[in-house]
Design a protein around this motif. Structure first.
Motif, PDB file in Angstrom:
ATOM      1  N   LEU A 177      80.093   5.394 -13.831  1.00 65.62           N
ATOM      2  CA  LEU A 177      80.054   3.932 -13.798  1.00 65.62           C
ATOM      3  C   LEU A 177      80.249   3.425 -12.379  1.00 65.62           C
ATOM      4  N   SER A 178      79.647   2.275 -12.082  1.00 67.83           N
ATOM      5  CA  SER A 178      79.846   1.668 -10.763  1.00 67.83           C
ATOM      6  C   SER A 178      79.668   0.160 -10.872  1.00 67.83           C
ATOM      7  N   TRP A 179      80.360  -0.560  -9.986  1.00 76.12           N
ATOM      8  CA  TRP A 179      80.293  -2.017  -9.928  1.00 76.12           C
ATOM      9  C   TRP A 179      80.179  -2.414  -8.455  1.00 76.12           C
ATOM     10  N   THR A 180      79.329  -3.394  -8.183  1.00 78.58           N
ATOM     11  CA  THR A 180      79.074  -3.806  -6.790  1.00 78.58           C
ATOM     12  C   THR A 180      79.572  -5.232  -6.571  1.00 78.58           C
ATOM     13  N   PHE A 181      80.309  -5.435  -5.460  1.00 77.42           N
ATOM     14  CA  PHE A 181      80.807  -6.752  -5.064  1.00 77.42           C
ATOM     15  C   PHE A 181      80.001  -7.247  -3.865  1.00 77.42           C
ATOM     16  N   THR A 182      79.511  -8.474  -3.949  1.00 73.24           N
ATOM     17  CA  THR A 182      78.804  -9.083  -2.822  1.00 73.24           C
ATOM     18  C   THR A 182      79.820  -9.656  -1.840  1.00 73.24           C
ATOM     19  N   PRO A 183      79.424  -9.941  -0.600  1.00 72.73           N
ATOM     20  CA  PRO A 183      80.339 -10.565   0.375  1.00 72.73           C
ATOM     21  C   PRO A 183      80.964 -11.845  -0.163  1.00 72.73           C
ATOM     22  N   ARG A 184      80.196 -12.664  -0.873  1.00 69.73           N
ATOM     23  CA  ARG A 184      80.766 -13.908  -1.415  1.00 69.73           C
ATOM     24  C   ARG A 184      81.859 -13.592  -2.452  1.00 69.73           C
ATOM     25  N   GLU A 220      88.448  -2.681 -18.106  1.00 66.91           N
ATOM     26  CA  GLU A 220      89.475  -1.851 -18.749  1.00 66.91           C
ATOM     27  C   GLU A 220      88.972  -1.111 -19.989  1.00 66.91           C
ATOM     28  N   PRO A 221      88.197  -1.756 -20.879  1.00 71.12           N
ATOM     29  CA  PRO A 221      87.725  -1.000 -22.048  1.00 71.12           C
ATOM     30  C   PRO A 221      86.885   0.216 -21.681  1.00 71.12           C
ATOM     31  N   SER A 222      86.256   0.193 -20.511  1.00 72.29           N
ATOM     32  CA  SER A 222      85.385   1.292 -20.095  1.00 72.29           C
ATOM     33  C   SER A 222      86.139   2.414 -19.396  1.00 72.29           C
ATOM     34  N   VAL A 223      87.312   2.101 -18.829  1.00 74.06           N
ATOM     35  CA  VAL A 223      88.002   3.113 -18.018  1.00 74.06           C
ATOM     36  C   VAL A 223      89.303   3.601 -18.650  1.00 74.06           C
ATOM     37  N   ASN A 224      89.912   2.796 -19.504  1.00 72.57           N
ATOM     38  CA  ASN A 224      91.188   3.202 -20.095  1.00 72.57           C
ATOM     39  C   ASN A 224      90.993   4.316 -21.124  1.00 72.57           C
ATOM     40  N   VAL A 225      91.942   5.217 -21.155  1.00 72.54           N
ATOM     41  CA  VAL A 225      91.985   6.275 -22.166  1.00 72.54           C
ATOM     42  C   VAL A 225      93.236   6.037 -23.000  1.00 72.54           C
ATOM     43  N   PRO A 226      93.071   5.562 -24.244  1.00 73.72           N
ATOM     44  CA  PRO A 226      94.257   5.210 -25.028  1.00 73.72           C
ATOM     45  C   PRO A 226      95.109   6.422 -25.367  1.00 73.72           C
ATOM     46  N   GLY A 227      96.411   6.205 -25.448  1.00 74.36           N
ATOM     47  CA  GLY A 227      97.319   7.258 -25.859  1.00 74.36           C
ATOM     48  C   GLY A 227      97.389   7.350 -27.375  1.00 74.36           C
ATOM     49  N   VAL A 228      98.135   8.329 -27.851  1.00 70.14           N
ATOM     50  CA  VAL A 228      98.317   8.528 -29.288  1.00 70.14           C
ATOM     51  C   VAL A 228      99.804   8.375 -29.592  1.00 70.14           C
ATOM     52  N   ASP A 246     100.254  10.792 -24.069  1.00 70.06           N
ATOM     53  CA  ASP A 246     100.096   9.691 -23.117  1.00 70.06           C
ATOM     54  C   ASP A 246      98.630   9.402 -22.853  1.00 70.06           C
ATOM     55  N   GLY A 247      98.341   8.146 -22.615  1.00 67.44           N
ATOM     56  CA  GLY A 247      96.995   7.753 -22.236  1.00 67.44           C
ATOM     57  C   GLY A 247      96.927   7.474 -20.746  1.00 67.44           C
ATOM     58  N   GLN A 248      95.811   6.944 -20.325  1.00 69.23           N
ATOM     59  CA  GLN A 248      95.635   6.544 -18.922  1.00 69.23           C
ATOM     60  C   GLN A 248      95.093   5.123 -18.897  1.00 69.23           C
ATOM     61  N   GLY A 249      95.714   4.315 -18.069  1.00 68.48           N
ATOM     62  CA  GLY A 249      95.306   2.923 -17.969  1.00 68.48           C
ATOM     63  C   GLY A 249      95.023   2.527 -16.533  1.00 68.48           C
ATOM     64  N   THR A 270      83.009   2.379  -0.392  1.00 69.27           N
ATOM     65  CA  THR A 270      83.126   2.704  -1.820  1.00 69.27           C
ATOM     66  C   THR A 270      84.575   3.033  -2.140  1.00 69.27           C
ATOM     67  N   GLY A 271      85.083   2.408  -3.182  1.00 73.77           N
ATOM     68  CA  GLY A 271      86.427   2.704  -3.681  1.00 73.77           C
ATOM     69  C   GLY A 271      86.331   3.275  -5.088  1.00 73.77           C
ATOM     70  N   ALA A 272      87.391   3.930  -5.530  1.00 73.07           N
ATOM     71  CA  ALA A 272      87.405   4.548  -6.861  1.00 73.07           C
ATOM     72  C   ALA A 272      88.483   3.912  -7.736  1.00 73.07           C
ATOM     73  N   VAL A 273      88.192   3.812  -9.024  1.00 71.84           N
ATOM     74  CA  VAL A 273      89.189   3.333  -9.988  1.00 71.84           C
ATOM     75  C   VAL A 273      90.372   4.292  -9.996  1.00 71.84           C
ATOM     76  N   VAL A 274      91.571   3.751  -9.963  1.00 73.04           N
ATOM     77  CA  VAL A 274      92.789   4.555 -10.026  1.00 73.04           C
ATOM     78  C   VAL A 274      93.430   4.331 -11.396  1.00 73.04           C
ATOM     79  N   LEU A 275      93.711   5.430 -12.087  1.00 72.11           N
ATOM     80  CA  LEU A 275      94.348   5.353 -13.398  1.00 72.11           C
ATOM     81  C   LEU A 275      95.799   5.807 -13.301  1.00 72.11           C
ATOM     82  N   ALA A 276      96.636   5.214 -14.110  1.00 76.24           N
ATOM     83  CA  ALA A 276      98.050   5.577 -14.168  1.00 76.24           C
ATOM     84  C   ALA A 276      98.398   5.998 -15.592  1.00 76.24           C
ATOM     85  N   THR A 277      99.393   6.861 -15.714  1.00 71.56           N
ATOM     86  CA  THR A 277      99.843   7.292 -17.040  1.00 71.56           C
ATOM     87  C   THR A 277     100.331   6.083 -17.835  1.00 71.56           C
TER      88      THR A 277
END
Length: 535
Positions: A177-184, A220-228, A246-249, A270-277
């Protein structure tokens, strides 16, 4: 006379003013209490402290000058603070630190500006003094000038960094997945902070996680991994805690920091999504703290084998009603747990009661074995039964007076956890042998029960239905009929302190006529209408 004067004084407002605005303050607004006795005593003290010559001089001074003596009393500090806070919220103009402004992708510099705020200490003292005077007057609210924390900064590095950050597109990635931000867009997400290096305040631009919040919400719905959640499990002999997974959010701050770092470069932006426990809603420690260890009751049924579809439905229904943790006060809703009975939800067709004494293939046929087995486990555990209904057709392979039917959106079997601890419902089924176990923390309650026997018998009658598809002179009994009858089961629950609770579960089975299909009459004649049949 003094008391009358004090009451009149309480009705006199003090007017506070600031610029063109005014506020009326009544003594009761700040909990003013006047002590008349202390006021008289203070007045007397003015003329009796010292020798006779001093006292005489004070009396002449009071007589000639008409000097007022302040009232004695108290104000409510909490109410006074609330009044001052409300005034400050309306009047205060906070200082503004030196800053950069981003306007239409153009970065501008604004110098710091002082503010003006209410001098609360001075206003408290002045207002308190007026409240205990004999005068209703206007008081100008005292203000103090507050300088900004940062009046001026070196903006040159910040200007350079900010221009770099909005110089071209920026990309955020996560796997494929990728998302692009314009200067504006980058300019709208930018914020500014201050850093002090060697005593010099410097503006620093950054991409704000707060300003990115709407964007972060969308990914968030695309990157989060729900815990059990942690839960319980059982083999019928013991029960144990199943640890959480544990999941990752999305770590919003870390992701925004990574985007800032990427934006401060001129290539490879280019930056990367960072997930936390991310812990699930129910943790292992929380389930362990429930202390579930005792088997409160269990119950098994083996009515009959039935079809493969019926066995499938019984297994599915048991699994849907199993693995349930119930907090004290929770109500278990069997119909709700079973959900919609259709093919899309995994159910198959099998015989079920569909009307007044009628059996037909329906999705979920056989689930009443699930509700009946669970009801009897609840019955033996002494838990509170909220709702229970018997079947319209008597089923002799269930305990007399202790069957429990469930229909979609209609009759239900519900029970409540009326213990002081969590309980765990566990079920298992082969499709024929079905068992439910209820685990919890025993409070020592015991259960006894009695069965009334059947009574109120009513004959069922007979009904014949013409079926031209049958051979002439033949008949077929499709339903043998049911004799009407009633019964009661009485349950008594006893607690260790001797407290008891007795309740009766009533069942009523209606009289249902037998149904016989009959074919055409045996005759050698041809044509004509079919013969009439007796009712």
């Amino acid at each position: 006379a003094l008391s009358t004067f004090v009451e009149e004084t309480r009705e006199q407002p003090i007017t506070l003013s600031s610029g063109d605005e005014t506020w009326q303050v009544m003594p009761d607004d700040v909990g003013t209490t006047i002590d008349a006795a202390a006021t008289v005593s203070a007045a007397m003290d003015l003329t009796r402290d010292g020798n006779a010559f001093v006292d005489l001089g004070r009396r002449l001074d009071l007589y000639l000058s008409g000097r007022d003596i302040p009232l004695q009393g108290t104000v409510d500090g909490t109410k006074m603070d609330a009044l001052l806070d409300d005034l400050a919220a309306e009047i205060d103009e906070q200082p503004t630190n030196a800053r950069m402004l981003i306007v239409d992708n153009e970065i501008k510099v604004a110098e710091g500006e002082p503010g003006s705020v209410v001098d609360k200490d001075a206003l408290r003292a002045q207002l308190t003094e007026l409240l205990f005077s004999f005068h209703s007057t206007e008081l100008q609210i005292p203000m103090v000038v507050v300088e900004p924390d940062i009046a001026a900064v070196d903006v040159s590095p910040a200007l350079e960094d900010a221009n770099t950050m909005i110089s071209s597109d920026l990309v955020l990635t996560h796997g494929d997945l990728s998302w692009t931000f314009t200067p504006r867009e980058l300019a709208s997400y930018m914020d500014l902070t201050y850093k002090n290096a060697a005593g010099v305040n410097t503006l620093v631009p950054y991409l704000s996680a707060a300003k990115l919040s709407v964007f972060f919400d969308s990914i968030e719905p695309s990157v989060n991994v729900p815990g059990v959640n942690a839960t319980m499990d059982s083999d019928g002999k013991t029960a144990w805690v199943v640890p959480q997974v544990d999941g990752q959010g999305l770590d919003r701050e870390a992701t925004a920091d990574g985007l800032t770092d990427a934006a401060l470069t001129t290539s490879g932006r280019t930056g990367a999504v960072v997930l936390a426990t991310m812990e699930p809603d129910l943790t292992t420690a929380e389930v362990e703290a429930m202390g579930i260890k005792d088997l409160l009751a269990s119950y098994s049924t083996t009515p009959y084998n039935g079809s493969a579809n019926r066995q499938h439905n019984v297994r599915l229904g048991t699994s849907l009603c199993s693995g349930v943790l119930m907090a004290p006060g929770d109500v278990f809703n069997t119909d709700e747990r079973l959900g919609t009975r259709d093919a899309a939800h995994g159910w198959k067709t099998a015989p079920g009661i569909v009307g007044f004494g009628e059996l037909d293939d329906v999705y979920g046929g056989g689930i009443c074995q699930v509700s009946t087995t669970l009801f009897n486990a609840v019955f033996e555990a002494g838990l509170e039964v909220v709702e229970r209904h018997n079947h319209s057709i008597f089923i002799n392979h269930y305990p007399d007076g202790r069957d429990a039917t469930v229909t979609g959106g209609g009759k239900n079997m519900r029970f409540k956890n009326d213990t002081d601890h969590h309980i765990f419902i566990y079920g298992e089924s082969t499709g024929v042998l079905t068992t439910f176990y209820i685990w919890g923390v025993s409070d020592g309650r015991t259960v006894t029960s009695t069965f009334s026997g059947f009574y109120g018998f009513r004959g069922h009658g007979a009904q014949k239905i013409y079926n031209p598809a049958l051979a002439p002179g033949t008949s077929n009994v499709t339903f043998a009929g049911q004799t009407g009858k009633k019964c009661e089961v009485t349950r008594t629950i006893t607690w260790p302190d001797g407290t008891t609770k007795t309740e009766t579960f009533s069942s009523a089975f209606p009289a249902i006529p037998s149904i016989t299909e009959v074919g055409p009459a045996a005759t050698t004649t041809t044509g004509g209408a079919p013969p009439s049949l007796p009712a």
